[in-house]
Each structure stands twice: as structure tokens, then as C-alpha cells.
Design an enzyme around this catalytic site. Sequence first.
Site, PDB file in Angstrom:
ATOM      1  CD  GLU A 112      -2.259  -1.316   2.892  1.00  0.00           C
ATOM      2  OE1 GLU A 112      -2.219  -0.332   3.653  1.00  0.00           O
ATOM      3  OE2 GLU A 112      -2.736  -2.410   3.220  1.00  0.00           O
ATOM      4  CE  LYS A 114       5.624   5.104   6.777  1.00  0.00           C
ATOM      5  NZ  LYS A 114       5.401   6.520   7.038  1.00  0.00           N
ATOM      6  CG  ASP A 116       4.286  12.223   5.079  1.00  0.00           C
ATOM      7  OD1 ASP A 116       5.093  13.022   4.599  1.00  0.00           O
ATOM      8  OD2 ASP A 116       4.294  11.901   6.288  1.00  0.00           O
ATOM      9  CD  GLU A 172      -1.197   8.157   8.321  1.00  0.00           C
ATOM     10  OE1 GLU A 172      -1.526   7.148   8.990  1.00  0.00           O
ATOM     11  OE2 GLU A 172      -0.105   8.717   8.423  1.00  0.00           O
ATOM     12  CE1 TYR A 224      -3.038   4.198   7.454  1.00  0.00           C
ATOM     13  CE2 TYR A 224      -2.858   2.386   9.009  1.00  0.00           C
ATOM     14  CZ  TYR A 224      -2.638   3.721   8.677  1.00  0.00           C
ATOM     15  OH  TYR A 224      -2.036   4.552   9.581  1.00  0.00           O
ATOM     16  CE  LYS A 312       9.425   6.194   6.181  1.00  0.00           C
ATOM     17  NZ  LYS A 312      10.300   7.064   6.835  1.00  0.00           N
ATOM     18  CB  CYS A 406      36.719  13.707  26.515  1.00  0.00           C
ATOM     19  SG  CYS A 406      34.979  14.047  26.813  1.00  0.00           S
ATOM     20  CB  CYS A 409      35.683  14.845  31.225  1.00  0.00           C
ATOM     21  SG  CYS A 409      36.172  13.370  30.313  1.00  0.00           S
ATOM     22  CB  CYS A 422      35.099  10.111  26.524  1.00  0.00           C
ATOM     23  SG  CYS A 422      35.365  10.546  28.255  1.00  0.00           S
ATOM     24  CB  CYS A 428      32.777  11.922  30.929  1.00  0.00           C
ATOM     25  SG  CYS A 428      32.440  12.974  29.512  1.00  0.00           S
TER      26      CYS A 428
HETATM   27  S1  IVH Z   1      -0.031  -0.018   8.841  1.00  0.00           S
HETATM   28  C1  IVH Z   1       0.886  -2.308  12.606  1.00  0.00           C
HETATM   29  N1  IVH Z   1      -0.507   1.086   6.524  1.00  0.00           N
HETATM   30  O1  IVH Z   1       2.973   4.869   8.705  1.00  0.00           O
HETATM   31  C2  IVH Z   1       0.837  -1.609  11.310  1.00  0.00           C
HETATM   32  N2  IVH Z   1       0.541   2.425   8.175  1.00  0.00           N
HETATM   33  O2  IVH Z   1       5.124   3.756  11.307  1.00  0.00           O
HETATM   34  C3  IVH Z   1       0.394  -0.225  11.451  1.00  0.00           C
HETATM   35  N3  IVH Z   1       0.993   4.717   7.500  1.00  0.00           N
HETATM   36  O3  IVH Z   1       2.281   5.378  12.033  1.00  0.00           O
HETATM   37  C4  IVH Z   1       0.583   0.659  10.317  1.00  0.00           C
HETATM   38  N4  IVH Z   1       0.160   4.557   5.480  1.00  0.00           N
HETATM   39  O4  IVH Z   1       0.566   6.231  10.470  1.00  0.00           O
HETATM   40  C5  IVH Z   1       0.013   1.264   7.749  1.00  0.00           C
HETATM   41  N5  IVH Z   1      -1.031   1.944   4.443  1.00  0.00           N
HETATM   42  C6  IVH Z   1      -0.527   2.113   5.657  1.00  0.00           C
HETATM   43  C7  IVH Z   1       0.022   3.352   6.065  1.00  0.00           C
HETATM   44  C8  IVH Z   1       0.557   3.457   7.347  1.00  0.00           C
HETATM   45  C9  IVH Z   1       0.750   5.364   6.347  1.00  0.00           C
HETATM   46  C10 IVH Z   1       1.667   5.328   8.651  1.00  0.00           C
HETATM   47  C11 IVH Z   1       1.077   5.043   9.994  1.00  0.00           C
HETATM   48  C12 IVH Z   1       2.238   4.643  10.872  1.00  0.00           C
HETATM   49  C13 IVH Z   1       3.426   4.915  10.018  1.00  0.00           C
HETATM   50  C14 IVH Z   1       4.480   3.832  10.133  1.00  0.00           C
END
Ligand code: IVH
Length: 662
Positions: A112, A114, A116, A172, A224, A312, A406, A409, A422, A428
Amino acid sequence: MAKDIEKRIRKLRDEIKRHNRLYYTKGRPEISDSEYDRMMDELKKLEEAHPEYASSDSPTRTVGAPIPDKFKKIEHVSPMLSLESIRSEKELEHFAQTCARDAEAAVRYVCEPKLDGLSIELVYEGGRFTRGSTRGDGFTGEDVTLNLRTIPSVPRRLKTDNSPSRLAVRGEVMMHIKDFQELNKSRIAEGKEPFANPRNVAAGSMRQLDWRITAQRKLTVYCYRILEITGESPETQEEALRMLEELGFRISPKVRSFTDAAGIIEYHHKLEKQREELDYEIDGIVVKVNSFSQQKKLGTRTTNPKWAVAYKFKPRRELTRAEDITVQVGRTGVLTPLALLQPVEVGGVTVSRATLHNMDQVEKLGIKIGDWVRVERAGDVIPYISEVLKEKRTGKEKDFRMPDKCPSCGSGIVKEDVFYRCPNGLSCPAQLKEAITHYSSKGAVDIEGLSDKTVELLYEKGLIGSISDIYRLERDELLSLEGWKQKRTDNLLRAIDKAREVPLDRFIYGLGIRNVGKHIATLLASKFGSIENLAKAGKDELTDIKEIGPEIAESITDFFSEKRNTLEIENLRKCGVTIKKKKKPEKGKLLNKKVLFTGSLQKMKRDQAKRLVESEGGEAASSVSGELDYLVVGEKPGSKLDKARKKGIKILTEEEFLDLIG
Ligand code: IVH
């Protein structure tokens, strides 16, 4: 006649206010939207025709729910975990290999975008949206129900007739780029500062106490994940997404499934290319194991599931100059080179420093003081330098060298592999201050108000020289500090007092033992049950724990073999610190039994029920499997009941369950 009109106006106002409360605050409307509109229309007409009865607190002027003065805290239905981030094909391949290996079967992955934005939880009871909260610390968040009610894509009622009696979903909050640009345009026209990016607006809008402001922002929620559901429950992520859509939620477009790493990598490339053209911001893809039973088999770490990763995209980047390079002394004494940059805006955030990690990195980059550099930033990650633009050199750039002594210290620095350290430990000042800050940090003992800046001040004024000194701080001493009035002083003292009782896992983490993060600390706490037992543990006993290797074991035994450390633990005890043991019970009516709940429970809340199971030494399961010992059935149970019957699993009513544990 006039009397009647006035009476009618009063009655309508009272009634509408009551329905507002029911709708906005309680989430239990008693009338339909059209009935409500009819009452409002009648009131408006009467007020227009009879301005003599106008009132500033008429619902025609105030509209909607009362504005709260602060957000309530809400405990999440189940912990809202975050995801581990990866950035390379190699890491993705490793993830897929680990999943397939640990699932002991072929794995299907759902990919899926991600999104933002800001993560939230939505809860529906009896098909109605009853509460919503921000992620917070993952366990409790802030009650932003009123704000979420203003967002059209948050259904007020679930769409299907046989909707589950209880449903919790995760999603989200986003702002589409088109809406973001429009908002900024009008802000600029009004002489206001534009917002940095859509994510900030989404997050900022959720933090508005006045939901009328939120209502003016065009926000969208994409969902999601199903966190909890009664009745018929999905068995895969694909099914869950389909179900969410059927129930009336918006789900992210562009979801695809794959059976191998190559497919996922191709999807990642494709989406990264499309990224600039999409109408919402994404910063990567999320890869999830499709089957829920496989997810369960793979399990979770303290804060991340093992069955999903955030893969990412390449981060955003900018050019600037490294005006100087200094060193920072960390908690474990390691010196970290730090580039001080000419401030530059990277993806909406001003960056003025970037860590260079270690000398190896300095050499790999070939960075000199005065160089032009490329700075990158990805999500919440600390900015870093990815490249030095050597062609821009003028000849005036200077080499950077690690100091021999250091900077904090003055001790001679020792070199270990790529690290410069150190060796002065807690003698320290820099290391000591870091250790104190770590002990009081959120994930550890959590002393609110004891930030790194406060620790610095208290140290400089000679008020603290060890962790246990925190508990010896006196009111008069604090009041004598510049800017420390009664309120601030009392708040800190109260927070310190609260932190005299500490759960064992947090205490272990707070000690700052090398290589012992939160997850390892939790494992140690549940295996050893007390600091004394942990201090006595030998390397073999430690490496008996699956996730602890020789290196971590050695850090632990080294820590406890230092007299200074054991003395400090004793000092903490003398200052009234009590460490709460949290050990899995060794006896109990449900010792090593797996229990699953289904349907809506009448005698207890779901969380309570699960805690009961754990306190009796059992485990609360999340799906029906051959290993399940009991299925406890509430009202309107779903497919789990049939499945459990087929597998011959013992079925209990709520009463029978309570009888069983006495
Ligand atoms: S699943 C246990 N799916 O990405 C799984 N997260 O740390 C929970 N996010 O805080 C997350 N799109 O806010 C999932 N399609 C997606 C997402 C998604 C964005 C965000 C979510 C989470 C962060 C990852």
C-alpha cells in the site's frame, strides 16, 4: 400570541441544544438529520420574523457541540504500533526471506502507499462512530472525536445493514495537495503565514480544540487496518480492505499484492516515479503479510510488527555549506562528529546541523570544514549529509580531525573499531548528563519536565551529579533558579515523585546499559522478574533468551560487574524508588492456556477480559487455531464460533469463563 412564539423559540433552542449534546458529545443522536434540520429551520424563521427574541447563545448562532478546554486521553482498543523503516532492495529481500522462513510457508504480500499524514483510531459501536483518537504514545491518545466528526470521509454510520456491533479501525488523516495549495493561497492573501506541508496542516487541524476550525479545513481520512471487530472477521489484509470499503470507509488507491520481493521492488519503483503526480503525499510503501494467521505467527516486537515494513522512498534533499564540524559526546562516551550547517529548508523543516555518525563516514564522504554538501531528510529521520560537492571547493576548506581529548572532561580518547570513545564513563559530565536525560526520558522512567536542557541547568548549578540526585532535589534549591517559579518547581517535584514507582522493564531500559533497548529490556524483565536476578545472571543464562546474543550478554554482565552501577541502583532504592515486578505468573487458572474472545462481551470490556487472562498466566489469542484452548463467546458471535466448533475447541460463555477463573 407573542407569549406562545417566545415559548416556542425557547423550546426549540433547548431541544436543539440537547440534540447537539447527544450528537456531538455523546455520539448517541435520538433524531434523524432531517428532523434536526427541520427544527433548526423553524427556529431560524421564527428568529428572523421576531428579532426581539434574538439571543447570542441561540444554537442558530453558536452551532454544534460545546468547545472543550482540553483533550481527554483515550486508551486505544489495541496498541497502535509503528513500522520499521527500510530503504534498500537488500533490506526488502531480507524482510521477505525472514517472513517466508518464519511463516514456514509461501507468503503473499499486500503493498500500500505509505500515506504521509496523521495516524488515528476510529471506534464504531452499534454501527455508529462513537470516538476517535490520535496515536499518542501508541497506547493512549487524545480524544479528537469532535474534530473527526467534521471530516466527510469519516462515516457517521457504517454502511451495511449487518454491521459489526463493535469495530475499531486505523487510518490516516490527510490533506490533498490541491486543498493544501488553496488553503495556503487564501492564507497568504489574508497576510497569514502559509503552512509548511499538508502533513503539518492535518496534524495541526486535529490538535484544534475548536472543531469549527477543523471543519473549515478540507481533510480526508483513508483507512488501512481493522484493529478490532465483532462478528464476521476478515482473515487477510485484502479481505479487511474490501470490508472497510463496504462499510463506507475510504481506502487508499493503488493497493497491489505480490508473492515475491521482485514484484514488491518493481511496485516501489513505479510508485516512487508517480509520487510527484499524486494528489496526496506519500513517503514510501507499506508491505504487509496478507494472511492474518501468518501475521500472528510472525508476531511483534515492542513497537513494530515483524510482518510489515515501511519501505521508504529516497528522501528530499537540498544543498548548503558545512560551516564547522564539532563533536558530541554521547551517553556511552562515543564521540560523534556533527556538521554545523548554514540553515537550509529541507522538505519544510529548517536544518542547521547534521550528524556525521563516525570517522568512517567523515572519510567516506571526504568532508572538510567549509564544504558545500547535500543534506537529505526523510520523514522523522534526523537530517544527514549524503554527498560533498568537491567541485565547489575554493581551497580554503579545512580538514577535520577527531580531538585527542574529550571536549567535555579532557580524558584521553580511546579508539575502538570505528568509534572514538571517552573512557571516563559517568565521571565525564557529558556522559553523565546524557545518562540522566535517558533515565528520565519517555520510554524509560518518564519524568515529565526533566528535559536535556533542564538536566544541563541542574548539573551546571551543582544540583545533580548522579541519577539518584534527581530524587534528592529540594524545593528551595529549584526555586532559587532563574525563571523557576512555584508552578514549574512543583510540577517537576510532582513528576519526580510519581517516578518513584517504576515498572521493571522501564527501569532496566533507563539504566542505559549498552545494547539494551526497550525490546531487550522487556525480555529481560519478564525472564528475570527482578533487578537482583538480572544482576546475578551469567552469560549463558542471558543467551538462553532467543534474541540475546553474546554481545548484548556481555554488555549486561559488564554493567553489573561495575561497583559504581550496583551502588547507584542501591542509592535509587534508598531514595524511595520501588521497582514494580512484572513477571508472567507462574501459576494461575489459565497457566499457558490460549483464550480467544468473540462477539460483544456483556460482563466486561475486551481489554479487561484480556488482562484477566494474562493475570491468570494465560495468553489472549487473536484468531482461531489448533492451539487455542478456549473460545469465550459474547453476544452475536461471528465466524470464529463455527471455526472453533469445527476444530473441537472448548467453547465457554462469559459466565463459564468467569467461573473458571474464580
Ligand atoms: S499499517 C501495525 N498502513 O505509517 C501496522 N501504516 O510507522 C500499522 N501509515 O504510524 C501501520 N500509510 O501512520 C500502515 N497503508 C498504511 C500506512 C501506514 C501510512 C503510517 C502510519 C504509521 C506509520 C508507520
